[in-house]
Scaffold this motif. Structure first.
Motif, PDB file in Angstrom:
ATOM      1  N   THR A  60      22.791-103.796-101.434  1.00  0.00           N
ATOM      2  CA  THR A  60      21.668-103.149-101.184  1.00  0.00           C
ATOM      3  C   THR A  60      22.744-101.526-102.150  1.00  0.00           C
ATOM      4  O   THR A  60      23.765-102.209-102.547  1.00  0.00           O
ATOM      5  N   VAL A  61      22.018-100.962-102.165  1.00  0.00           N
ATOM      6  CA  VAL A  61      22.885 -99.680-102.982  1.00  0.00           C
ATOM      7  C   VAL A  61      23.335 -98.775-101.736  1.00  0.00           C
ATOM      8  O   VAL A  61      22.485 -98.595-100.769  1.00  0.00           O
ATOM      9  N   GLY A  62      24.433 -98.734-101.173  1.00  0.00           N
ATOM     10  CA  GLY A  62      25.413 -97.919-100.999  1.00  0.00           C
ATOM     11  C   GLY A  62      25.670 -96.602-101.289  1.00  0.00           C
ATOM     12  O   GLY A  62      25.823 -95.328-100.521  1.00  0.00           O
ATOM     13  N   GLY A  63      25.504 -96.338-102.466  1.00  0.00           N
ATOM     14  CA  GLY A  63      26.152 -94.766-103.046  1.00  0.00           C
ATOM     15  C   GLY A  63      25.504 -94.142-104.198  1.00  0.00           C
ATOM     16  O   GLY A  63      24.925 -95.496-104.513  1.00  0.00           O
ATOM     17  N   TRP A  64      26.067 -93.177-104.490  1.00  0.00           N
ATOM     18  CA  TRP A  64      25.443 -93.223-106.183  1.00  0.00           C
ATOM     19  C   TRP A  64      27.310 -91.893-107.096  1.00  0.00           C
ATOM     20  O   TRP A  64      27.179 -91.876-106.519  1.00  0.00           O
ATOM     21  N   LYS A  65      27.429 -92.253-108.037  1.00  0.00           N
ATOM     22  CA  LYS A  65      28.372 -91.398-108.851  1.00  0.00           C
ATOM     23  C   LYS A  65      27.682 -90.868-109.807  1.00  0.00           C
ATOM     24  O   LYS A  65      26.615 -91.268-110.861  1.00  0.00           O
ATOM     25  N   VAL A  66      27.506 -89.623-109.517  1.00  0.00           N
ATOM     26  CA  VAL A  66      27.147 -88.877-111.141  1.00  0.00           C
ATOM     27  C   VAL A  66      27.906 -87.901-111.595  1.00  0.00           C
ATOM     28  O   VAL A  66      29.479 -87.348-110.504  1.00  0.00           O
ATOM     29  N   GLY A  67      28.350 -88.074-112.640  1.00  0.00           N
ATOM     30  CA  GLY A  67      29.519 -86.806-113.037  1.00  0.00           C
ATOM     31  C   GLY A  67      28.893 -86.607-114.861  1.00  0.00           C
ATOM     32  O   GLY A  67      27.703 -86.627-115.049  1.00  0.00           O
ATOM     33  N   ALA A  68      29.521 -85.641-115.232  1.00  0.00           N
ATOM     34  CA  ALA A  68      29.163 -84.888-116.435  1.00  0.00           C
ATOM     35  C   ALA A  68      30.354 -84.379-117.392  1.00  0.00           C
ATOM     36  O   ALA A  68      30.966 -83.169-116.011  1.00  0.00           O
ATOM     37  N   ARG A  69      30.758 -84.024-117.751  1.00  0.00           N
ATOM     38  CA  ARG A  69      31.412 -83.405-119.497  1.00  0.00           C
ATOM     39  C   ARG A  69      31.037 -81.782-118.947  1.00  0.00           C
ATOM     40  O   ARG A  69      30.314 -82.257-118.755  1.00  0.00           O
ATOM     41  N   ALA A  70      31.692 -80.837-119.190  1.00  0.00           N
ATOM     42  CA  ALA A  70      30.879 -79.607-119.489  1.00  0.00           C
ATOM     43  C   ALA A  70      29.717 -79.528-120.181  1.00  0.00           C
ATOM     44  O   ALA A  70      30.438 -80.187-121.385  1.00  0.00           O
ATOM     45  N   GLY A  71      28.961 -79.185-120.251  1.00  0.00           N
ATOM     46  CA  GLY A  71      28.018 -78.403-120.954  1.00  0.00           C
ATOM     47  C   GLY A  71      27.382 -79.730-121.358  1.00  0.00           C
ATOM     48  O   GLY A  71      25.797 -79.942-122.452  1.00  0.00           O
TER      49      GLY A  71
END
Length: 260
Positions: A60-71
């Motif tokens: 099961t998927v319990g969550g997500w991670k998301v991120g980005a560097r500026a721009g």
């Protein structure tokens, strides 16, 4: 640079998302490492396909991670439900070699955001978020050459996700989408190893979650109530030694810890 052995190069040439995902799943299960040459997606789409196949094997998927560097365009990864751990968790064994630590603000959904034709807006996402909480992401890798593997291989390997330690939840307020002034303190034992104010490289968490909702809708998965979304590190990445108790404070949220 020395050439790879013929067996490795031949195997790499025939690797599919399914076989790469199987190798990553077995490595995660057994606390082993995969030759990086065997996990080299052609592009982001193939990396995300490997993610999906890996989670299909794990559960099961319990969550997500998301991120980005500026721009830059964000990237994301699904998080296995089995790796969402309570405050004070103790992690030991061969799976925990890097012990990378990132201090992050998490958001828990109260309603589903399923696939749909119309794009999700920031207001849609804010309505869906039920709670905010402090989290510690433990960074690990299944790749034998983690730093040299390249960004696509790391993306396929769930963006080097090991576990997510969850702190105490509190009701969400839209102001939490702005991480520009969040104060964080990270301790390894009694020593403060990071103290930041506004240390997040892409502090508009609302934009990150809006992107994630539309990305997941396009993948046909959507986001589900109860899932925790973690939004990127406010302290950068630091590495804890074996035997360390890691303690975290985020201004406005409860303290939490994890030990190795």
């Amino acid at each position: 640079m020395a050439a790879l052995p013929r067996a490795v190069t031949q195997a790499a040439a025939t690797v599919t998302p399914a076989t790469a995902a199987r190798a990553l799943f077995v490595a995660r299960r057994d606390g082993r490492r995969v030759p990086s040459a065997l996990v080299q997606p052609a592009d982001c789409l193939e990396a995300y396909a490997i993610q999906d196949a890996t989670l299909a094997a794990i559960g099961t998927v319990g969550g997500w991670k998301v991120g980005a560097r500026a721009g830059q365009t964000p990237t994301c990864a699904p998080l296995p439900a089995e790796g969402l751990l309570p405050d004070g968790a103790f992690l030991t064994g061969p799976a925990w070699r890097l012990r990378g630590i990132e201090v992050e603000v998490g958001f828990q959904l109260g309603v589903d955001l399923p696939p749909r034709a119309a794009p999700y807006t920031r207001d849609d996402v804010a309505f869906a978020v039920h709670a905010v909480l402090p989290v510690i992401e433990v960074v690990e890798t299944r790749l034998a050459d983690w730093l040299g593997a390249g960004p696509q291989a790391q993306l396929a390997d769930l963006l080097s996700h090991g576990a997510l330690v969850l702190g105490q939840r509190q009701p969400f307020e839209p102001a939490w989408f702005d991480l520009a002034n969040v104060e964080t303190v990270l301790r390894f034992g009694p020593q403060i190893v990071a103290h930041t104010v506004g240390g997040h490289p892409s502090p508009d968490a609302g934009a990150l979650l809006e992107w994630l909702a539309n990305h997941c809708a396009a993948r046909g998965a959507g986001l589900k109530a109860g899932q925790v979304i973690t939004s990127g590190s406010c302290t950068g990445l630091l590495f804890a030694s074996q035997g360390t108790k890691v303690q975290v404070e985020i201004g406005g949220l409860a303290a939490l810890s994890v030990s190795f």
